[in-house]
Scaffold this motif. Structure first.
Motif, PDB file in Angstrom:
ATOM      1  N   SER A  36     -31.838  13.495  17.031  1.00 39.22           N
ATOM      2  CA  SER A  36     -30.805  14.383  16.633  1.00 39.22           C
ATOM      3  C   SER A  36     -30.517  13.966  15.393  1.00 39.22           C
ATOM      4  CB  SER A  36     -29.544  13.950  17.588  1.00 39.22           C
ATOM      5  OG  SER A  36     -29.346  12.579  17.775  1.00 39.22           O
ATOM      6  N   THR A  51     -28.856  15.594   9.630  1.00 42.30           N
ATOM      7  CA  THR A  51     -28.614  16.064  11.160  1.00 42.30           C
ATOM      8  C   THR A  51     -29.051  17.647  11.122  1.00 42.30           C
ATOM      9  OG1 THR A  51     -26.443  16.707  11.034  1.00 42.30           O
ATOM     10  CG2 THR A  51     -26.786  14.653  11.492  1.00 42.30           C
ATOM     11  N   SER A 113     -25.912   6.967  18.703  1.00 41.59           N
ATOM     12  CA  SER A 113     -25.184   8.283  18.783  1.00 41.59           C
ATOM     13  C   SER A 113     -24.090   8.048  19.879  1.00 41.59           C
ATOM     14  CB  SER A 113     -26.364   9.262  19.159  1.00 41.59           C
ATOM     15  OG  SER A 113     -26.601   9.215  20.559  1.00 41.59           O
TER      16      SER A 113
END
Length: 149
Positions: A36, A51, A113
């Motif tokens: 991600s 990202t 994350s």
């Protein structure tokens, strides 16, 4: 509640890229689950992060294909392996980010994350609101950047 540190958490180790990596290569990495975000390293130091949102902004704002250094988020908010899980969540919330590279004196150790924190914390502690201006690709001195700059 017992505080867990990031050193005992299972950190992901997504691919890392350099500031000169072509955006198309970064996009290929980001298409692979569960990548991600990509830490951008220069001589072992985290200098940026990219990202999918950065790629969307690039497509929306330019026709070129600049290198990663043009669209990466920098400077990067980082945490150390000794940071607690709740401390990392607070750092994400105050910085308005959903990814934190974990670094120590020896360099990059992994990427954390919001999803990685979810088993450790209640949902209300994981709400991250982006508090900055909309993403913008800045040119060098007001000139449009060519694709190979």
């Amino acid at each position: 509640m017992i505080e867990t540190t990031l050193s005992s958490a299972d950190l992901r180790s997504p691919p890392t890229i350099s500031p000169g990596t072509p955006v198309s290569e970064a996009a290929e990495y980001l298409r692979r689950p569960p990548v991600s975000a990509l830490p951008v390293l220069d001589e072992g130091a985290v200098v940026g992060i990219i990202t999918a949102a950065d790629l969307v902004a690039m497509v929306a704002e330019t026709d070129g294909r600049p290198p990663v250094r043009v669209i990466m988020s920098s400077p990067v908010t980082t945490v150390s392996p000794e940071t607690t899980v709740s401390g990392a969540a607070e750092r994400m919330r105050t910085a308005g980010v959903k990814h934190l590279p974990v670094v120590d004196d020896e360099g990059y150790r992994g990427l954390l994350s919001v999803t990685d924190l979810s088993p450790y914390l209640p949902r209300h502690q994981l709400n991250v609101e982006w508090r900055d201006d909309p993403l913008s690709i800045e040119s060098d001195g007001g000139r449009e950047l060519p694709a190979d700059d």
